[in-house]
Enzyme design. Structure first.
Site, PDB file in Angstrom:
ATOM      1  N   ILE A   1      -5.960  42.058 -59.698  1.00 51.73           N
ATOM      2  CA  ILE A   1      -5.014  41.875 -58.379  1.00 51.73           C
ATOM      3  C   ILE A   1      -4.887  40.496 -58.451  1.00 51.73           C
ATOM      4  CG2 ILE A   1      -4.777  41.735 -55.825  1.00 51.73           C
ATOM      5  CD1 ILE A   1      -7.315  43.823 -55.796  1.00 51.73           C
ATOM      6  N   CYS A   2      -3.315  39.951 -58.498  1.00 47.81           N
ATOM      7  CA  CYS A   2      -3.500  38.570 -58.480  1.00 47.81           C
ATOM      8  C   CYS A   2      -3.096  38.100 -57.125  1.00 47.81           C
ATOM      9  CB  CYS A   2      -1.860  38.358 -59.287  1.00 47.81           C
ATOM     10  SG  CYS A   2      -1.312  36.726 -59.423  1.00 47.81           S
TER      11      CYS A   2
END
Lengths: 151, 498
Positions: A90-91
């Site tokens: 996840i960014c």
């Protein structure tokens, strides 16, 4: 008990006693030192992810909460989202450089639910293919450029 | 306490108090050289104490004034209402009213008996102006509030010590005592104890150093106890006209001799009176560190230790122009930097030494200096602002290149000359053997092989895994491990992970 364990005990208590909507800790997954958690989350109503169920894997080091937890989507259902790679990474800036010990498992879960909720179009990150092929297993070893906060 | 100190056997009996845990030993100091040890019960009144002291010193009890926290002790108050602990030093002086008193009055006051030890320098003139009991100031637990709640408490205590409190207002002296003794408000790093200790706030006359100095009001904030304090008062010494008190903090432990400069104030540490949870572990600790941010976030001392150690290892401290090499509130609040860097002594001595080194390095680098690259040196150097690239270390004499931070070389940077292996005496050593046995060269080539230089500050950097997007831990430059250039979107597209 280390301060990491004490802190996680308290967080666990709070989350099992008064869980936020759409978020629940999978207590069967917990290890004795609480260093790994699985949290079930549910797509919020009236969003693209309504009714979908996802799993987040948390890993904590002994330096938690000064060191951010490793957080990624795990299991069979990875949400299709411009900030979520198909391997579950996840960014999200609060997971790395904007992490603060004032944040918690609960606030991370709520941020992720909210990140999903504000999505307008289900699509993979533009660099998904190369990222997934080459990246490290640990998303914390990725230095992200946080470009877009709108989705 | 010099030879004049008299231990007071039997005084407890005189005062008709039991020798139990409520008995404390007080030192009544008349002058720097004249003091008496007195065992008393905390349940007796100030008047009782004066009688005991008078008997011991051969003075009239009426003539004795005792000073605590810059305030006179009131006869009817019980000792315990002041929260005086054992081994407290009280200053005493003999005049009932310092300003009104004339020299004659003093003579008549104290002339009844001339029992003062002659080591009192003021006694040598025969007038004995201050043969006197200047009783003490042990301000610990008095005065003190450093925020509004504390301010109120400080005020309350002062009312008590100025005698305004009637017996009705002192309805529960035991509670008052417990409350006072349970709460130290000041903490210091004591160099003699090598640890954090509760501290006593004390004051002396700024002019003559006399401990029997009466202040007009108690301090309410840190400015009040600084050198620029606006609190005034009067010195009880006749020769001194000074109206300025000088506040200081000392370790609560007993230390013999001069303790000046051995206690460093840790202004962010406080007793957790409000029972606030630690921002990190969630525990309600007895003592906390309160960050100077708006919300006043707290950490317990253990978590602060951990927080600063983690940040030290990751070199996340900031060189702040006013506060030095420091850290902000872990929640990232604005203007929340630790303002007194001695708090980082909590990390332990070894880490504190590293902290000081890192801080000094950061200061040098931020001010245009360089660090000597010789192994084990690291001396901060400020090269001349001229054409030459040669920087010579004054400490180890190593000569380095200002531009590439390698050993000084002729020609352009980037072509580091390898040390020539010269065999002055032919002992049949082949080049291959020399290569294998060369301690320095091996580590140098290892560094060459495993590191790349930050394109901005040239620090040699090792990549320990992860992506190719590097962030310099020294200058925060974001660069690409492959291109050795600032990180770009192209790098991310083409070789984010190599």
């Amino acid at each position: 008990m280390t301060s990491m364990e004490k802190r996680l005990q308290k967080e666990l208590q709070a989350m099992t006693k008064d869980p936020p909507a759409g978020v629940s800790v999978n207590t069967n997954s917990l290890t004795s030192t609480l260093s790994e958690w699985i949290v079930d989350i549910e797509g919020a109503p009236n969003t693209l992810y309504e009714g979908e169920r996802f799993q987040l894997g948390f890993k904590f080091t002994s330096r938690y909460p000064f060191d951010s937890p490793q957080v990624m989507f795990i299991g069979p259902n990875i949400p299709v989202h411009p900030h979520v790679y198909s391997n579950g990474h996840i960014c999200l800036s609060i997971l790395t450089e904007d992490w603060s010990p004032a944040l918690s498992v609960q606030s991370v879960c709520l941020s992720i639910v909210s990140m999903l909720s504000s999505c307008k179009e289900k699509k993979l990150p533009p660099d998904n293919a190369i990222y997934v092929r080459t990246c490290s297993k640990d998303p914390k070893k990725t230095r992200w450029w946080y470009h877009d906060n709108s989705v | 306490m010099a030879s004049n100190t008299v231990s007071n056997h039997g005084l407890a009996a005189t005062l008709d108090c039991d020798r139990h845990e409520n008995t404390i030993c007080l030192f009544i100091r008349f002058t720097a050289h004249t003091s008496y040890a007195v065992d008393v019960s905390v349940d007796v009144s100030v008047r009782d104490l004066k009688v005991a002291v008078a008997e011991k010193a051969g003075l009239s009890a009426d003539s004795i004034n005792l000073v605590l926290a810059g305030q006179k002790l009131q006869d009817t108050d019980l000792l315990k209402s002041y929260g005086i602990g054992s081994h407290t030093v009280l200053h005493a002086f003999c005049l009932t009213d310092q300003r009104a008193a004339t020299g004659d009055a003093r003579r008549s006051d104290t002339g009844v008996k001339t029992l003062h030890p002659v080591s009192d320098p003021s006694a040598t003139n025969g007038r004995r102006e201050r043969k006197d009991l200047e009783i003490t100031d042990d301000l610990h637990n008095l005065h003190g509030g450093l925020d509004s709640e504390l301010g109120n408490r400080g005020q309350h205590n002062l009312e008590r010590s100025t005698g305004d409190s009637t017996p009705q207002t002192r309805h529960s002296p035991n509670n008052a005592l417990n409350r006072l003794q349970g709460y130290y408000r000041f903490f210091v790093y004591c160099k003699l104890c090598d640890g954090i200790r509760p501290a006593k706030l004390r004051l002396v006359c700024a002019g003559c150093g006399n401990g029997a100095f009466l202040v007009d009001r108690g301090p309410a904030n840190w400015d009040d106890i600084s050198t620029s304090t606006t609190i005034s008062g009067q010195c009880t010494s006749k020769q001194c006209q000074c109206t300025q008190p000088k506040f200081y903090l000392r370790c609560c432990e007993r230390h013999e001799g001069d303790v000046d400069g051995t206690a460093v104030v840790l202004k962010h540490i406080n007793t957790n009176r409000r029972r606030v949870e630690c921002i990190a572990c969630g525990d309600i600790a007895s003592h906390v560190l309160i960050f100077p941010c708006g919300p006043g976030h707290v950490t317990c001392l253990n978590c602060f230790r951990q927080y600063s150690s983690v940040c030290l290892n990751e070199r996340r401290f900031t060189e702040h122009e006013r506060h030095g090499y420091t850290l902000p509130c872990p929640a990232g609040c604005q203007d929340s930097y630790i303002e007194e860097t001695h708090h980082f002594l909590l990390m332990g001595k070894e880490n504190y030494e590293r902290y000081k080194n890192f801080g000094a390095e950061e200061f040098v680098l931020q001010n245009g200096g360089v660090l000597c690259p010789a192994p084990g040196c690291g001396m901060g150097l400020f090269p001349e602002d001229d054409e030459t690239r040669l920087v010579k270390c004054g400490e180890c004499q190593f000569e380095s290149c200002k531009d590439c931070r390698a050993e000084y070389h002729t020609g352009s940077c980037g072509q580091m000359e390898h040390l020539a292996s010269s065999h002055a005496i032919d002992m049949g050593i082949t080049d291959e053997m020399a290569e294998r046995a060369c301690w320095e060269q091996q580590s140098l080539s290892l560094i060459e092989e495993t590191t790349k230089q930050c394109p901005n500050c040239q620090i040699k950097t090792e990549r320990s895994g992860g992506c190719m997007h590097m962030v310099c831990s020294r200058c925060e430059c974001e660069w690409c491990w492959i291109c050795v250039q600032p990180w770009t979107r192209d790098c991310m597209a083409q070789h984010w992970f190599g």
